[in-house]
Design an enzyme around this catalytic site. Structure first.
Site, short mmCIF file in Angstrom:
data_model
loop_
_atom_site.label_atom_id
_atom_site.label_comp_id
_atom_site.label_asym_id
_atom_site.label_seq_id
_atom_site.Cartn_x
_atom_site.Cartn_y
_atom_site.Cartn_z
N SER A 228 -1.97 27.07 -2.64
CA SER A 228 -2.08 27.53 -4.03
C SER A 228 -2.84 26.31 -4.42
CB SER A 228 -0.72 27.22 -4.43
OG SER A 228 -0.81 27.29 -6.09
N GLU B 182 -20.50 22.82 0.86
CA GLU B 182 -20.77 22.70 2.12
C GLU B 182 -19.59 22.68 3.27
OE1 GLU B 182 -24.37 20.44 4.91
OE2 GLU B 182 -23.17 19.27 3.73
N ARG C 90 -21.92 19.01 -1.52
CA ARG C 90 -21.16 18.70 -0.28
C ARG C 90 -19.74 19.28 -0.09
NH1 ARG C 90 -25.77 18.27 1.16
NH2 ARG C 90 -26.88 16.70 1.42
#
Length: 155
Positions: free
Chosen positions: A122, A99, A96
């Site tokens: 960063s 995703e 997830r």
């Protein structure tokens, strides 16, 4: 005869396995371990998984807190090689996040560059927290990330 005295060096993977075993045997949480060494749970877990180098004093504290061999402290302080074994993770929770970056990565990049200019956030000068937010429709996971802005140089 020479091979009889050959020593095998402890690896980051070996130390990670020892940490996970000691954590389980002690019934500790990542929050509890992090508290013992004065670091955040997110960073502590990542470093214990071999993805960050422990400052030597924190490595000593961790090995003492978990009862690990002395050699583990020096291994924990070594600079890591950050690699992933899978191109696309298959664990549902990790997937997830993959995703989210796939869907919202270009959006995050565009918004960062609109607000700051041509550069990146960063992941070195960085912190992250994970908290539980109660909600009548079902508790929510809140992940907050903060990274230093790094502008690209022109030369």
């Amino acid at each position: 005869m020479k091979d009889q005295y050959a020593m095998t060096e402890m690896t980051k993977e070996d130390v990670t396995a020892m940490i996970l075993s000691a954590k389980k045997q002690a019934g500790m949480t990542w929050e509890g371990i992090a508290e013992k060494i004065g670091m955040s749970p997110v960073w502590t877990h990542s470093a214990c998984m071999g993805m960050n180098a422990f400052p030597p004093a924190k490595a000593e504290m961790l090995t003492k807190a978990l009862g690990l061999p002395q050699e583990a402290a020096s291994v924990l302080a070594e600079s890591p090689t950050k690699i992933w074994e899978q191109a696309v993770p298959t664990d549902p929770c990790i997937y997830r996040f993959y995703e989210i970056v796939g869907v919202y990565g270009p959006t995050l990049k565009a918004l960062i560059q609109e607000k700051f200019g041509d550069g990146i956030m960063s992941a070195i000068d960085f912190d992250m927290t994970v908290t539980r937010v109660e909600n009548p429709k079902g508790d929510r996971v809140k992940v907050e990330m903060s990274g230093k802005y790094l502008g690209y140089n022109s030369w």
